[in-house]
Design a protein around this motif. Structure first.
Motif, PDB file in Angstrom:
ATOM      1  N   LYS A  84       0.835  -1.197   0.000  1.00 22.64           N
ATOM      2  CA  LYS A  84       0.000   0.000   0.000  1.00 22.64           C
ATOM      3  C   LYS A  84       0.875   1.255   0.000  1.00 22.64           C
ATOM      4  O   LYS A  84       2.006   1.241   0.479  1.00 22.64           O
ATOM      5  N   GLU A  86       2.001   4.591   1.518  1.00 18.57           N
ATOM      6  CA  GLU A  86       2.022   5.083   2.890  1.00 18.57           C
ATOM      7  C   GLU A  86       2.490   6.528   2.912  1.00 18.57           C
ATOM      8  O   GLU A  86       3.202   6.968   2.015  1.00 18.57           O
ATOM      9  N   GLN A  95       5.998   3.827  -1.314  1.00 20.22           N
ATOM     10  CA  GLN A  95       5.445   2.518  -1.621  1.00 20.22           C
ATOM     11  C   GLN A  95       6.594   1.539  -1.739  1.00 20.22           C
ATOM     12  O   GLN A  95       7.632   1.848  -2.330  1.00 20.22           O
TER      13      GLN A  95
END
Length: 163
Positions: A84, A86, A95
């Motif tokens: 994901k 962040e 990422q």
């Protein structure tokens, strides 16, 4: 009695080629007009690719450049599993992507089931992070290889030790 033929199914990532692709991606990012004055970095730490940029849009652009460089170096982008996006320090986003080496148990079971469902007269054996396929007829082995090349699997496969 005829000797059985065999081959191994593996999933390996050439780390040196990934390093080269990352270096080429860095050069392209440094030279592209749309990245001038922005913060966009890509690096390889252990078995993880880390991308840091100002926005998710820029991260997607960096991933696109990286994917193109990997394809040119015959490295499948299926071997990168992105996490994901962040929030990072200073309002940036980050990422990470794991480099996948080996076939995990879940994927190995899927592959062996696919082979069994094909009706080929071969035997499969899961060995740690690879699968050995054996059969009396080389044509059956070639059919299995063709079947796996056409299958849409979430990992890239290579076929080695063909005997």
């Amino acid at each position: 009695m005829a000797k059985e033929a065999s081959f191994d199914i593996v999933s390996e990532t050439n780390v040196e080629e990934v390093k080269n692709a990352i270096q080429m991606t860095k050069k392209e990012i440094d030279n592209r007009f749309d990245f001038k004055g922005s913060i966009s970095e890509i690096s390889l730490e252990k078995e993880q690719v880390i991308i840091v940029s100002e926005s998710e849009f820029k991260i997607e652009q960096v991933k696109d450049v990286l994917t193109n460089k990997l394809i040119k170096r015959d490295v499948s982008s299926k071997n990168l599993h992105f996490g994901k996006v962040e929030t990072a320090f200073g309002g940036n986003v980050r990422q990470t992507a794991d480099l996948m080496n080996g076939i995990n148990k879940e994927h190995a079971k899927t592959i062996t089931q696919l082979i069994k469902q094909s009706g080929s007269k071969v035997k499969t054996q899961i060995q740690d992070d690879q699968i050995r396929v054996t059969g009396k007829n080389r044509d059956d082995l070639q059919k299995v290889i063709a079947l796996l090349r056409e299958a849409s699997l979430p990992i890239a496969l290579q076929f080695t030790n063909y005997r």
